[in-house]
Design a protein around this motif. Structure first.
Motif, PDB file in Angstrom:
ATOM      1  N   ILE A  61     -12.644  -7.572  -8.271  1.00 28.95           N
ATOM      2  CA  ILE A  61     -12.382  -6.470  -9.200  1.00 28.95           C
ATOM      3  C   ILE A  61     -12.593  -6.946 -10.630  1.00 28.95           C
ATOM      4  O   ILE A  61     -13.228  -6.274 -11.451  1.00 28.95           O
ATOM      5  CB  ILE A  61     -10.945  -5.933  -9.020  1.00 28.95           C
ATOM      6  CG1 ILE A  61     -10.761  -5.343  -7.623  1.00 28.95           C
ATOM      7  CG2 ILE A  61     -10.630  -4.882 -10.086  1.00 28.95           C
ATOM      8  CD1 ILE A  61      -9.332  -4.913  -7.327  1.00 28.95           C
ATOM      9  N   THR A  62     -12.088  -8.147 -10.912  1.00 26.94           N
ATOM     10  CA  THR A  62     -12.235  -8.704 -12.260  1.00 26.94           C
ATOM     11  C   THR A  62     -13.658  -9.165 -12.530  1.00 26.94           C
ATOM     12  O   THR A  62     -14.262  -8.812 -13.553  1.00 26.94           O
ATOM     13  CB  THR A  62     -11.267  -9.883 -12.448  1.00 26.94           C
ATOM     14  OG1 THR A  62      -9.918  -9.399 -12.396  1.00 26.94           O
ATOM     15  CG2 THR A  62     -11.492 -10.568 -13.781  1.00 26.94           C
ATOM     16  N   LEU A  68     -19.969  -6.149 -15.418  1.00 23.14           N
ATOM     17  CA  LEU A  68     -20.616  -4.860 -15.685  1.00 23.14           C
ATOM     18  C   LEU A  68     -20.308  -4.326 -17.082  1.00 23.14           C
ATOM     19  O   LEU A  68     -21.178  -3.774 -17.753  1.00 23.14           O
ATOM     20  CB  LEU A  68     -20.172  -3.830 -14.639  1.00 23.14           C
ATOM     21  CG  LEU A  68     -20.736  -3.990 -13.225  1.00 23.14           C
ATOM     22  CD1 LEU A  68     -20.014  -3.048 -12.277  1.00 23.14           C
ATOM     23  CD2 LEU A  68     -22.234  -3.714 -13.206  1.00 23.14           C
ATOM     24  N   PHE A  69     -19.068  -4.515 -17.518  1.00 21.51           N
ATOM     25  CA  PHE A  69     -18.613  -3.795 -18.712  1.00 21.51           C
ATOM     26  C   PHE A  69     -18.319  -4.671 -19.928  1.00 21.51           C
ATOM     27  O   PHE A  69     -17.890  -4.144 -20.953  1.00 21.51           O
ATOM     28  CB  PHE A  69     -17.349  -2.986 -18.368  1.00 21.51           C
ATOM     29  CG  PHE A  69     -17.583  -1.939 -17.316  1.00 21.51           C
ATOM     30  CD1 PHE A  69     -18.325  -0.800 -17.600  1.00 21.51           C
ATOM     31  CD2 PHE A  69     -17.070  -2.094 -16.034  1.00 21.51           C
ATOM     32  CE1 PHE A  69     -18.549   0.169 -16.628  1.00 21.51           C
ATOM     33  CE2 PHE A  69     -17.290  -1.129 -15.058  1.00 21.51           C
ATOM     34  CZ  PHE A  69     -18.030   0.004 -15.359  1.00 21.51           C
ATOM     35  N   MET A  70     -18.539  -6.007 -19.838  1.00 24.64           N
ATOM     36  CA  MET A  70     -18.213  -6.843 -20.987  1.00 24.64           C
ATOM     37  C   MET A  70     -18.911  -6.416 -22.273  1.00 24.64           C
ATOM     38  O   MET A  70     -18.260  -6.292 -23.317  1.00 24.64           O
ATOM     39  CB  MET A  70     -18.490  -8.322 -20.711  1.00 24.64           C
ATOM     40  CG  MET A  70     -17.979  -9.211 -21.851  1.00 24.64           C
ATOM     41  SD  MET A  70     -18.469 -10.937 -21.761  1.00 24.64           S
ATOM     42  CE  MET A  70     -17.580 -11.487 -20.324  1.00 24.64           C
ATOM     43  N   GLN A  85     -23.784  -7.956 -27.197  1.00 22.78           N
ATOM     44  CA  GLN A  85     -24.595  -8.595 -26.161  1.00 22.78           C
ATOM     45  C   GLN A  85     -24.615 -10.110 -26.350  1.00 22.78           C
ATOM     46  O   GLN A  85     -24.457 -10.871 -25.391  1.00 22.78           O
ATOM     47  CB  GLN A  85     -26.030  -8.044 -26.200  1.00 22.78           C
ATOM     48  CG  GLN A  85     -26.173  -6.621 -25.691  1.00 22.78           C
ATOM     49  CD  GLN A  85     -26.070  -6.536 -24.170  1.00 22.78           C
ATOM     50  OE1 GLN A  85     -26.030  -7.543 -23.478  1.00 22.78           O
ATOM     51  NE2 GLN A  85     -26.016  -5.319 -23.653  1.00 22.78           N
ATOM     52  N   LEU A  86     -24.813 -10.561 -27.584  1.00 26.05           N
ATOM     53  CA  LEU A  86     -24.890 -11.999 -27.855  1.00 26.05           C
ATOM     54  C   LEU A  86     -23.555 -12.691 -27.593  1.00 26.05           C
ATOM     55  O   LEU A  86     -23.501 -13.792 -27.046  1.00 26.05           O
ATOM     56  CB  LEU A  86     -25.335 -12.235 -29.303  1.00 26.05           C
ATOM     57  CG  LEU A  86     -26.776 -11.844 -29.645  1.00 26.05           C
ATOM     58  CD1 LEU A  86     -27.022 -11.985 -31.143  1.00 26.05           C
ATOM     59  CD2 LEU A  86     -27.765 -12.699 -28.862  1.00 26.05           C
ATOM     60  N   THR A 190     -16.129  -0.663 -10.261  1.00 30.01           N
ATOM     61  CA  THR A 190     -16.970   0.306 -10.974  1.00 30.01           C
ATOM     62  C   THR A 190     -16.164   1.452 -11.563  1.00 30.01           C
ATOM     63  O   THR A 190     -16.665   2.183 -12.437  1.00 30.01           O
ATOM     64  CB  THR A 190     -18.049   0.874 -10.039  1.00 30.01           C
ATOM     65  OG1 THR A 190     -17.422   1.559  -8.939  1.00 30.01           O
ATOM     66  CG2 THR A 190     -18.946  -0.232  -9.495  1.00 30.01           C
ATOM     67  N   TRP A 191     -14.908   1.616 -11.112  1.00 29.82           N
ATOM     68  CA  TRP A 191     -14.076   2.720 -11.589  1.00 29.82           C
ATOM     69  C   TRP A 191     -12.950   2.260 -12.500  1.00 29.82           C
ATOM     70  O   TRP A 191     -12.117   3.075 -12.912  1.00 29.82           O
ATOM     71  CB  TRP A 191     -13.467   3.456 -10.387  1.00 29.82           C
ATOM     72  CG  TRP A 191     -14.506   4.019  -9.471  1.00 29.82           C
ATOM     73  CD1 TRP A 191     -14.972   3.472  -8.301  1.00 29.82           C
ATOM     74  CD2 TRP A 191     -15.242   5.232  -9.642  1.00 29.82           C
ATOM     75  NE1 TRP A 191     -15.941   4.267  -7.753  1.00 29.82           N
ATOM     76  CE2 TRP A 191     -16.134   5.359  -8.555  1.00 29.82           C
ATOM     77  CE3 TRP A 191     -15.244   6.239 -10.630  1.00 29.82           C
ATOM     78  CZ2 TRP A 191     -17.004   6.431  -8.410  1.00 29.82           C
ATOM     79  CZ3 TRP A 191     -16.113   7.304 -10.481  1.00 29.82           C
ATOM     80  CH2 TRP A 191     -16.976   7.396  -9.389  1.00 29.82           C
TER      81      TRP A 191
END
Length: 264
Positions: A61-62, A68-70, A85-86, A190-191
């Motif tokens: 989950i982590t 995906l979302f960092m 992004q960098l 993803t949620w």
């Protein structure tokens, strides 16, 4: 990559023989044994697979959520998309180095659970920072704690499950079984971070915070169970499994053999 010790080109003949015999002695069967129905049943009934699988589930989950979302999380700290992004690169570099170091130390000390439990603490601290801190730089520091604490956990749980699943056929089934159960955490990931939750993502961070607490509990439970089971075997309370069995059946007992000891 060599498929077995017999095919390791970088070992001499004597070393290949020793490595092969070590696997047979530890696993209780030929490394090339055929997988049969009772091996599948034995893998499914192995309790160590479940705390490893659920630990891997919460880790995923982590790991999947952050992967995906960092950039989105960092962008919502007020940074530009390019900067976000960098700045997502350094936490991964740190996580890689820490994961390699933990893997090395874990193999050297022949322990899994203690590293899995201890390294949930940075992840718990990181998600606590992300959940309640407001300063962008402090929250970015929380990302480092999350990656170095959570990312080594996946390989750790998979290795732990494989170590405690003998013989070879049971180990192969167990590895696939644990991966199948554990990767379901990626579906939930993803949620966890939704646009409606931006920019602080309190729900996503809380889910991951609770998940890391669960990882810690599962790792501690795994240590306690393995130590307890090893003690039962030391006291001879599993010797009845040898009664009335042929030599071939005894050899096929794998992790259920009274002389097998769980890694904890």
């Amino acid at each position: 990559m060599p498929r077995s010790p017999e095919e390791c080109w970088f070992l001499n003949e004597r070393e290949r023989m020793i490595a092969t015999q070590r696997l047979v002695l530890k696993g209780g069967a030929d490394e090339n044994e055929k997988t049969e129905v009772h091996h599948v049943k034995r893998a499914v009934m192995n309790i160590t697979n479940y705390f490893c699988a659920f630990g891997f589930f919460f880790i995923n989950i982590t790991v999947q959520g952050i992967s995906l979302f960092m950039p989105t999380i960092l962008r919502d700290l007020g940074w530009t998309a390019t900067k976000a992004q960098l700045y997502s690169v350094p936490p991964y570099v740190c996580a890689c180095l820490i994961a390699i170091a933990i893997a090395f130390a874990s193999d050297k000390t022949n322990r899994r659970g203690v590293y899995l439990a201890v390294f949930t603490l940075p992840a718990i601290a990181g998600f606590s920072i992300m959940r309640w801190a407001t300063d962008p730089n402090v929250r970015y520091g929380g990302i480092f704690l999350i990656t170095i604490g959570a990312f080594p956990g996946g390989p750790g749980f998979l290795a732990w499950a494989a170590n405690n699943a003998a013989g070879p056929a049971v180990r192969s089934v167990s590895t696939a079984y644990v991966v199948t159960l554990g990767t379901a955490g990626g579906i939930l990931a993803t949620w966890t971070y939704t646009s409606a939750d931006a920019p602080r993502y309190p729900i996503g961070h809380t889910i991951n915070l609770v998940g890391q607490c669960c990882v810690c509990i599962l790792a501690i439970f795994g240590i306690c169970y393995c130590k307890w089971e090893n003690k039962q075997r030391d006291m001879g309370r599993r010797d009845h499994r040898l009664v009335g069995k042929t030599a071939a059946q005894i050899k096929d007992l794998g992790y259920r053999h009274p002389e097998f000891r769980y890694m904890h």
